[in-house]
Scaffold this active site. Structure first.
Site, PDB file in Angstrom:
ATOM      1  N   TYR A   1       0.808  -1.240   0.000  1.00 55.94           N
ATOM      2  CA  TYR A   1       0.000   0.000   0.000  1.00 55.94           C
ATOM      3  C   TYR A   1       0.839   1.288   0.000  1.00 55.94           C
ATOM      4  O   TYR A   1       2.057   1.215   0.125  1.00 55.94           O
ATOM      5  CB  TYR A   1      -1.100  -0.024   1.049  1.00 55.94           C
ATOM      6  CG  TYR A   1      -0.816  -0.136   2.523  1.00 55.94           C
ATOM      7  CD1 TYR A   1       0.403   0.152   3.087  1.00 55.94           C
ATOM      8  CD2 TYR A   1      -1.858  -0.526   3.383  1.00 55.94           C
ATOM      9  CE1 TYR A   1       0.581   0.066   4.462  1.00 55.94           C
ATOM     10  CE2 TYR A   1      -1.675  -0.618   4.759  1.00 55.94           C
ATOM     11  CZ  TYR A   1      -0.449  -0.317   5.296  1.00 55.94           C
ATOM     12  OH  TYR A   1      -0.273  -0.393   6.635  1.00 55.94           O
ATOM     13  N   GLU A   2       0.205   2.393  -0.209  1.00 57.83           N
ATOM     14  CA  GLU A   2       0.886   3.686  -0.419  1.00 57.83           C
ATOM     15  C   GLU A   2       1.863   3.621  -1.593  1.00 57.83           C
ATOM     16  O   GLU A   2       2.923   4.237  -1.559  1.00 57.83           O
ATOM     17  CB  GLU A   2       1.661   4.126   0.830  1.00 57.83           C
ATOM     18  CG  GLU A   2       0.835   4.395   2.054  1.00 57.83           C
ATOM     19  CD  GLU A   2      -0.165   5.528   1.868  1.00 57.83           C
ATOM     20  OE1 GLU A   2       0.023   6.345   0.978  1.00 57.83           O
ATOM     21  OE2 GLU A   2      -1.145   5.554   2.634  1.00 57.83           O
TER      22      GLU A   2
END
Lengths: 592, 592
Positions: free
Chosen positions: B434-435
């Protein structure tokens, strides 16, 4: 839902173009022509894709449940096991005398990979039985073989291996399970065993536990351990099932993965058992099945990498995201497929080049076992004994890493359970641990196998590499892309071995602190050698104008990737090894 | 049950002996003397150990459940969140104007590590809110700030980031969510967002979603994306909660880990939203929170490595198995503790040297953010912009690997869920995704950051390394163990950069095919620099006769391990990079 397609062409290429199995004068090899192996592999692939693959997610989700001592396996497992049994797959490489098909181990390992790719938790029920049956085959009396093997070969009865206890895993000398001799020649087994795969379940009429235990009054520690056959149900003289034996499943473990396999705490409460092999020689008998099992576990690492790769590849071809930096490749679509991106390509090539190299390595290991068992070849026996910890440790470590990489191709979709990519990594993780954690494999390799028989086997390995390079030095297709990197990597391995020889005797920690790196260094050189052999065969096929130039060209390119991108790890491992024990051992435990 | 102890001494050493924070002329730094930071870290550690750690397994086991649109978080989460709120931890580094404590980001990152180690899924509720509040802080109007920030700083209202849609994650230009302008200046948001962490839950009165969407008629692709504030409950003029907005949780995902955090599919059905920042400049506004969030995610990798290491270390000291090859070290016991074995020691040293180096790196990154935000230091801003993808990608990849290694120390006990080691790896896995998946971090690093401002920032980094080596060249304590390996590793990094410069312009794939290796190469050099800095401080303390020589001696030894055993990876990465694009791109997609 993930899918699986048997890499039949890959197997056939290895068996017939790289290893030329049907030309080898080994018992059972002549029958293995391309039509035959193709048919067997194709049929196994069908079972794997159509029956075992869909059950993989079911097994993960439902797991096994224990109620009143009774373990229920996931829906569909029992029916599928019946079909696998009926197809004769369980005794593929077992002697015909006991109902097996007598095929070479190399075929057994191929089928093992296929079934493991499709459903590792399921394949374990059969795999453990195979290991237990092998131990009885080698160490049992004729009566024991006649009694237990036919039903185990057919998997009407399954088998288990009982080693670990709550306070001891690696160090089995600490074992507490007792075997009290009885008047009738049997033993009463009492104690607790943990982490028993397939320990209790509803897929077979009977379960034959092989249990390590100590006979009171015997030698201390590991030298006083014996191996026993302890069935779930006693067996009457006529072969029918008798009373329930004093062995029960106390609980089943919640695990990170392989939920479809029941991992049991087994309680032995004066259970009746029979000595297998000699008193106090239990470890020797257990190692018969351990060594073979270790190659099988190495294959599990490869198998999960293969199936994860297949799904990552499909996703990379299908998922549209971003544009190729060199210009749109799918200009009519909203975006290009992931596979156009160089870093996705790098990721996929690592998976592909690993899986194909690992398969060659595993089949080679199995072939050496065949040469040893079926042709009495001491050279092959020594070599495979050296390579077994490498096959187990390197293939499961790398196999796991590759499942993680495959998951990464899916991005967030790889982290949710829906697509099955998480299960591949969770299932693959166990193979680095069981049948001897990989640190133990490294210790076995560096602490035992390297110096075995005066270092003869490792010298034989180096001669093999040198011989290959020498034989092919005039082949321009192999020279720069294959032979030179193989030579460099092999030199790194020799330098590491030399470092151990020079420092290990005076400072054993100097060798042991580098053992894990050595195992990986060795693994890379082995895969380098495999790729060089495959490239030689692919090059020959290309030059002979074979019908599928694309396949062989892809093979050459995939191998070049391995040599250029994966083999450089050997330099790192050597540098780490040559830094010696000091950095590793500098801190006192209290300073941590 | 796993435990966690805050590494307070490690934090204090970094803040006060390596970074000398209280001597820096940065707004808010003067207050950070050792007593103050010790008190804050100690108190956070208490909350982490006593309250959040025990809830970690609860969250994993219970997960979040959705019923009638209502998401229930695991037992105890709500009460714990109340306590974290009441302690003022949620606004630690937020402006006092909005109810925060105004501490520097470097303290925020330290506390972030501590809470994430104890319970990553729990810490995310706060972490996402922090990111969303930061975006409002930077891009919001005064009215928006006054309306939303006080409740978000206190976490009475939590926040989310809504980027991903079913068909687009990385490539947000494909986004379909629409924002129709309304007469009152608001927008009606319609569309579906997936993978929304903390998207719906029962721990806060309101949830403030930041949502990327397209205003019809705007530019195509990524240039037509705007950012909106879309609350779960509308807010009346007086600040009280009004009607429920048109946003609902459609389902929650089953994931590999972080079960305690609700990962939601969010359906927007004409929900009322307000533009945050400028029309069509949504990506810029989102990146404000992304860059900061990326350092935070890097810290999650470190945090899971730290807690996994702590537990692996305890197990290695306690579990008796086998004997030291150099002679029994626990002769009165049945066996020696695992920690005597060199390969276990190697494993632990890798974890320890990584965690300590990574912590220094993360705090340094946060310090650069402080210099940039609080002191307007453009040099620091450029440098941290370069280093952010390295912190995110390298720390989460390595952090994950270290949790896997920690699990390995436990053998079979690491694979069952009982000891919590599996959860650390399953939770740590998400941070690589994620990110911005780590491949995207590598792309950002090589494709954007390297050449940014004419390559100024990477040159600044090299100058920093060179400067450090030059300044300390007469320090015999650093020379062989630190400066020489750092110099060699830094040369590898420069050579890789040079390779990209020479080949990347003509063949962009030549750079991109090496981007992932470059990110890791860069990460190792950064940790090498961190270790050299730490060694310098430790050496000075030892020479000054500081009171705890054991701590500093251990620091020196741990660093030597990193330099000798971990840094050699740079050679491998360089060789891989220099093999160029050909091996990576040789196959056509159809040939796979």
């Amino acid at each position: 839902m993930p899918t699986y397609t048997v890499p039949e062409k890959e197997f056939q290429f290895l068996l017939h173009e790289v290893m030329n199995v049907s030309e080898q004068s080994i018992d059972g090899y002549a029958e293995m022509d391309a039509d035959f192996t193709g048919a067997v592999i194709g049929e196994a692939g069908k079972i794997a894709s159509e029956m075992l693959t869909p059950l993989n997610a079911v097994g993960d989700k439902q797991g096994c449940t224990l109620e009143n001592g009774f373990v229920r396996t996931p829906e569909g497992f029992k029916e599928a096991f019946d079909q696998v049994r009926e197809g004769g797959w369980t005794g593929l490489d077992m002697p015909e005398q006991y109902g097996g098909q007598g095929m070479p181990y190399v075929m057994g390992i191929a089928i093992n990979e296929i079934f493991s790719s499709a459903n590792q938790a399921f394949a374990m029920y059969q795999g453990l039985t195979h290991g237990a049956a092998s131990a009885i085959l080698v160490h049992g009396t004729d009566e024991q073989k006649d009694r237990w093997l036919p039903k185990m070969v057919s998997c009407e009865w399954t088998g288990t291996m009982n080693l670990t206890e709550p306070h001891c895993g690696t160090d089995l000398g600490l074992m507490r399970t007792k075997a009290e001799p009885q008047k009738d020649g049997s033993y009463a087994i009492t104690g607790q065993k943990i982490f028993i795969s397939s320990g209790e379940h509803d897929m077979a009429e009977n379960i034959v536990h092989l249990v390590l235990a100590k006979i009171p009054g015997g030698p201390e520690g590991i030298k006083g351990v014996s191996l026993f056959i302890v069935p779930k149900f006693l067996v009457n003289e006529d072969g029918s099932l008798g009373n329930r034996n004093g062995v029960t499943c106390g609980s089943i473990e919640e695990k990170m993965g392989i939920h479809g396999n029941s991992t049991c705490v087994m309680n032995y409460d004066g259970a009746t058992g029979w000595l297998l092999g000699e008193e106090h020689k239990g470890m020797r008998a257990m190692f018969t099945m351990m060594n073979e099992a270790r190659i099988g576990v190495g294959v599990q690492g490869l198998a999960q990498a293969e199936v994860a790769y297949q799904n990552a590849l499909a996703y990379a071809k299908e998922r549209l995201q971003g544009r190729a930096v060199t210009g749109a490749e799918n200009p009519d679509g909203p975006a290009d497929p992931l596979i156009v991106h160089p870093d996705i390509r790098r990721n996929l090539m690592e998976q592909k080049s690993f899986a194909e190299g690992a398969r060659a390595f595993a089949l080679w290991g199995a072939h050496l076992v065949d040469r040893s068992h079926r042709a009495g070849d001491a050279y092959a026996e020594g070599l495979v004994s050296l390579l077994t910890p490498v096959i187990k440790g390197f293939l499961t470590d790398m196999g796991y890493d590759m499942t993680v990489q495959a998951q990464q191709v899916y991005g967030g979709h790889g982290y949710i359970e829906e697509h099955g990519m998480s299960q591949f990594t969770r299932d693959a993780r166990i193979a680095m641990i069981y049948e001897g954690a990989n640190g133990i494999q490294a210790l076995d390799l560096v602490g035992r196998k390297l110096a075995q028989d005066g270092g003869k086997h490792v010298m034989a390995f180096f001669d093999l590499v040198k011989g290959f390079i020498k034989e092919n030095e005039d082949n321009e297709a192999l020279k720069a892309g294959y032979l030179e990197p193989l030579k460099a990597a092999s030199k790194d391995l020799q330098a590491a071995g030399m470092y151990f020889m020079q420092h290990g005797v005076k400072t054993p920690n100097a060798a042991l602190a580098g053992s894990y790196d050595f195992m990986h260094l060795f693994g890379h050189v082995c895969l380098g050698l495999m790729w060089a052999r495959m490239a030689k065969a692919a090059d020959a096929a290309l030059k002979s104008g074979n019908t599928d130039p694309d396949f062989y060209a892809a093979k050459m390119a995939t191998g070049r990737f391995y040599m250029a991108r994966m083999l450089p790890a050997t330099k790192m491992h050597l540098a780490r090894i040559e830094s010696g024990a000091e950095p590793v051992m500098a801190l006192e435990p209290a300073q941590f």
